[in-house]
Design a protein around this motif. Structure first.
Motif, PDB file in Angstrom:
ATOM      1  N   PRO A  70       0.805  -1.176  -0.132  1.00 22.63           N
ATOM      2  CA  PRO A  70      -0.039  -0.022  -0.156  1.00 22.63           C
ATOM      3  C   PRO A  70       0.688   1.384   0.048  1.00 22.63           C
ATOM      4  O   PRO A  70       0.401   2.524  -0.459  1.00 22.63           O
ATOM      5  N   PHE A  71       1.972   1.363   0.762  1.00 21.85           N
ATOM      6  CA  PHE A  71       2.940   2.378   0.485  1.00 21.85           C
ATOM      7  C   PHE A  71       3.457   2.810  -0.932  1.00 21.85           C
ATOM      8  O   PHE A  71       3.586   4.024  -1.049  1.00 21.85           O
ATOM      9  N   GLN A  72       3.459   2.045  -1.650  1.00 20.31           N
ATOM     10  CA  GLN A  72       3.609   2.233  -3.165  1.00 20.31           C
ATOM     11  C   GLN A  72       2.652   3.100  -3.719  1.00 20.31           C
ATOM     12  O   GLN A  72       2.901   3.881  -4.481  1.00 20.31           O
ATOM     13  N   ILE A  73       1.404   2.966  -3.368  1.00 21.35           N
ATOM     14  CA  ILE A  73       0.270   3.839  -3.754  1.00 21.35           C
ATOM     15  C   ILE A  73       0.598   5.426  -3.185  1.00 21.35           C
ATOM     16  O   ILE A  73       0.449   6.369  -4.045  1.00 21.35           O
ATOM     17  N   HIS A  74       0.875   5.280  -2.070  1.00 20.47           N
ATOM     18  CA  HIS A  74       1.373   6.761  -1.351  1.00 20.47           C
ATOM     19  C   HIS A  74       2.581   7.274  -2.011  1.00 20.47           C
ATOM     20  O   HIS A  74       2.702   8.505  -2.067  1.00 20.47           O
ATOM     21  N   SER A  75       3.549   6.621  -2.597  1.00 23.50           N
ATOM     22  CA  SER A  75       4.773   7.101  -2.965  1.00 23.50           C
ATOM     23  C   SER A  75       4.296   7.618  -4.388  1.00 23.50           C
ATOM     24  O   SER A  75       5.225   8.449  -4.685  1.00 23.50           O
ATOM     25  N   ILE A  76       3.434   7.160  -4.907  1.00 25.88           N
ATOM     26  CA  ILE A  76       3.003   7.991  -6.126  1.00 25.88           C
ATOM     27  C   ILE A  76       2.748   9.429  -6.106  1.00 25.88           C
ATOM     28  O   ILE A  76       3.023  10.564  -6.777  1.00 25.88           O
ATOM     29  N   ALA A  77       2.013   9.632  -4.848  1.00 25.04           N
ATOM     30  CA  ALA A  77       1.816  11.121  -4.278  1.00 25.04           C
ATOM     31  C   ALA A  77       2.894  11.664  -4.055  1.00 25.04           C
ATOM     32  O   ALA A  77       2.914  12.974  -4.393  1.00 25.04           O
ATOM     33  N   LEU A  78       3.784  11.051  -3.388  1.00 17.63           N
ATOM     34  CA  LEU A  78       5.011  11.657  -2.884  1.00 17.63           C
ATOM     35  C   LEU A  78       6.013  12.214  -3.957  1.00 17.63           C
ATOM     36  O   LEU A  78       6.452  13.137  -4.264  1.00 17.63           O
ATOM     37  N   SER A  79       6.047  11.211  -4.976  1.00 16.27           N
ATOM     38  CA  SER A  79       6.945  11.284  -6.327  1.00 16.27           C
ATOM     39  C   SER A  79       6.078  12.556  -7.375  1.00 16.27           C
ATOM     40  O   SER A  79       7.025  13.323  -7.594  1.00 16.27           O
ATOM     41  N   ALA A  80       4.924  12.454  -7.079  1.00 11.15           N
ATOM     42  CA  ALA A  80       4.273  13.550  -7.881  1.00 11.15           C
ATOM     43  C   ALA A  80       4.620  14.917  -7.385  1.00 11.15           C
ATOM     44  O   ALA A  80       4.579  15.919  -8.115  1.00 11.15           O
ATOM     45  N   PHE A  81       4.337  14.980  -6.526  1.00 11.50           N
ATOM     46  CA  PHE A  81       4.631  16.312  -5.550  1.00 11.50           C
ATOM     47  C   PHE A  81       6.187  16.757  -5.747  1.00 11.50           C
ATOM     48  O   PHE A  81       6.236  17.814  -5.938  1.00 11.50           O
ATOM     49  N   ALA A  82       6.989  15.863  -5.463  1.00 10.32           N
ATOM     50  CA  ALA A  82       8.535  16.240  -5.754  1.00 10.32           C
ATOM     51  C   ALA A  82       8.372  16.625  -6.948  1.00 10.32           C
ATOM     52  O   ALA A  82       9.438  17.372  -7.352  1.00 10.32           O
ATOM     53  N   SER A  83       7.990  16.120  -7.885  1.00  6.32           N
ATOM     54  CA  SER A  83       8.039  16.424  -9.615  1.00  6.32           C
ATOM     55  C   SER A  83       7.552  17.858  -9.800  1.00  6.32           C
ATOM     56  O   SER A  83       8.054  18.486 -10.919  1.00  6.32           O
ATOM     57  N   ILE A  84       6.413  17.909  -9.377  1.00  2.00           N
ATOM     58  CA  ILE A  84       5.303  19.021 -10.004  1.00  2.00           C
ATOM     59  C   ILE A  84       5.712  20.332  -9.191  1.00  2.00           C
ATOM     60  O   ILE A  84       5.792  21.374  -9.545  1.00  2.00           O
ATOM     61  N   MET A  85       5.420  20.146  -7.723  1.00  2.00           N
ATOM     62  CA  MET A  85       5.369  21.316  -6.850  1.00  2.00           C
ATOM     63  C   MET A  85       6.796  21.494  -5.944  1.00  2.00           C
ATOM     64  O   MET A  85       7.219  22.538  -5.897  1.00  2.00           O
ATOM     65  N   GLY A  86       7.366  20.359  -5.855  1.00  2.00           N
ATOM     66  CA  GLY A  86       8.759  20.446  -5.594  1.00  2.00           C
ATOM     67  C   GLY A  86       9.855  21.584  -6.234  1.00  2.00           C
ATOM     68  O   GLY A  86      10.397  22.185  -5.703  1.00  2.00           O
ATOM     69  N   PRO A  87       9.752  21.323  -7.697  1.00  2.00           N
ATOM     70  CA  PRO A  87      10.752  22.407  -8.301  1.00  2.00           C
ATOM     71  C   PRO A  87      10.464  24.035  -7.978  1.00  2.00           C
ATOM     72  O   PRO A  87      11.289  24.737  -8.337  1.00  2.00           O
TER      73      PRO A  87
END
Length: 457
Positions: free
Chosen positions: A319-336
């Protein structure tokens, strides 16, 4: 995100003429000299400036990743110390820029006051953390128990002392400059110390909540640079002319895939997924537990489109892999946007980097501008979607009460549970009775059917 063009590099290094005119009221900070080690300069002397920068950044990136692996291996305590060291260095870099921009080196007591405020804020935040996670140790030692009980008052008294020192240090003809630096210091504390404190809190939830978000930001930074370097053509934002849409999009997909794979690998190890807890018997941190459902493989059904492509009906995932999609998406879209913010800050004061600590990369703050924004998101995400009520904290608060208050709460809870248990017992008895009556009726019907069949025969 870089597309590697030398003209855009010149735009990044220096502000445009119009920008220089409009910001002429801001003193310039001299651009630091080339800080590349002499060994690398000699080894890469035959390359163009574009490829020389590429190799320097690549070599130093591998060195930093290796160092990151080492501190992960050393455990959570070392990670916490590294976070504290990074926080102090970032604070030093931003404060130094303020001193340089406003020529405030000779203001009375101000350098001392800046570091004093850093000490006060760290005492407040880390004191709260110690009280939360080392409660039994704090209650065991009398001095620590007193410091914990009056922690917020002591923190306020320390800050108030610094505030009074600042007021007493005000000098005629320097009032405006002194208030500039007072505000500069507090904004720096808000950005740096608060976010560092959130990183520590994420780490206590489990090292995976620290490593995966940071690794996603690092992956996005590297892959966006690689895609932009080789394929970048379309500028993304004026604040950073070398950033391109190709780098942004390529970095997004690469980071999401990387986050899913890294989460799958790390979710299988207790060392990464267990919360960091303090063991009272050994007086040390432990990371051993029974993994929660978040880190146990489960079957997930695939959408019809993916079923037709892959031929699979289900897939096993943590299940953590599903949450990792949200984390990585934020790192890619909002993080910059943390990087864009830092770029705007540097362009406002006409500097290339926060410092020259890391050759080819700038200062520590240049590497952590996106990490601080990511830390806040992870902390909010855990509080909103992961963390439930914490019984241990409730018990900590109860133990801090007087004995008569604890007894009152005990009696109230006992009465509530007794009433609830009695009601459940009555309801359960009624259900059992109804089932028994139903069973008897079914047996009676069966006996009548047997008797009827016997009579007919």
């Amino acid at each position: 995100y870089s597309n590697g063009s030398e003209t855009e590099g010149k735009e990044r290094d220096g502000a445009s003429d119009n920008e220089t005119k409009s910001d002429s009221g801001v003193p310039e900070v001299p651009v630091s000299a080339d800080d590349t080690p002499e060994v690398l300069n000699k080894a890469l002397s035959g390359l163009s400036s574009r490829w020389k920068n590429w190799w320097v950044r690549g070599i130093l990136t591998l060195a930093m990743i290796s160092f990151f692996f080492i501190i992960i291996y050393l455990g959570p305590m070392v990670l916490m110390m590294i976070v504290l060291c990074v926080q102090i260095k970032c604070f030093h870099e931003i404060i130094t820029i303020g001193y340089s921009v406003y020529h405030s080196y000779h203001l009375p007591w101000f350098r001392t006051l800046s570091w004093y405020f850093l000490l006060c804020v760290n005492y407040f935040f880390y004191g709260e953390t110690v009280t939360d996670y080392f409660f039994t140790l704090v209650q065991r030692e009398e001095p620590l128990r007193i410091l914990s009980k009056y922690h917020r008052f002591i923190s306020f008294a320390l800050y108030l002392t610094g505030f009074c020192m600042f007021v007493l240090s005000l000098v005629k003809k320097h009032y405006r400059l002194q208030f500039y630096m007072f505000g500069w210091t507090h904004v720096t504390l808000l950005i740096v110390v608060t976010q560092s404190h959130l990183i520590i809190h994420n780490l206590f939830e489990g090292m995976i909540w620290f490593i995966v978000p940071i690794s996603c930001v690092i992956c996005n930074d590297i892959m966006a640079y690689m895609f932009g370097f080789f394929f970048g053509r379309t500028p993304l934002i004026k604040l950073s002319p070398k950033k391109t849409w190709e780098g942004f999009i390529g970095g997004f997909f690469a980071t999401v895939v990387f986050g899913i794979l890294l989460s799958y690998v790390m979710s299988g190890y207790r060392f990464f997924v267990c919360p960091v807890e303090f063991n009272n018997d050994s007086n040390s941190f432990t990371v051993d537990c029974e993994p929660s459902e978040l880190f146990q493989l489960q079957d997930y059904g695939l959408p019809p489109v993916l079923k037709s492509i892959t031929g699979w009906t289900t897939v096993k995932l943590y299940p953590f892999q599903i949450h990792s999609i949200a984390l990585s998406a934020f790192a890619s879209i909002m993080g910059p946007f943390g990087g864009f913010f830092a770029s705007g800050f540097k362009r406002a004061f006409k500097i290339k980097d926060f410092a020259n600590t890391i050759p080819g990369h700038g200062g520590i703050m240049d590497r952590f501008d996106c990490q601080y924004l990511m830390a806040t998101f992870v902390n909010v995400y855990i509080a909103s979607f992961i963390r439930g009520p914490n019984p241990s904290k409730v018990i900590q608060q109860l133990l801090a009460l007087r004995l008569d208050q604890q007894l009152h709460i005990f009696n109230s809870l006992k009465a509530h549970l007794t009433e609830k248990g009695l009601r459940l017992w009555i309801e359960g008895g009624e259900r059992v009775q109804r089932k028994q009556i139903q069973a008897c009726m079914e047996v009676g019907d069966e006996m009548r059917n047997i008797r009827r069949e016997t009579t007919e025969n």
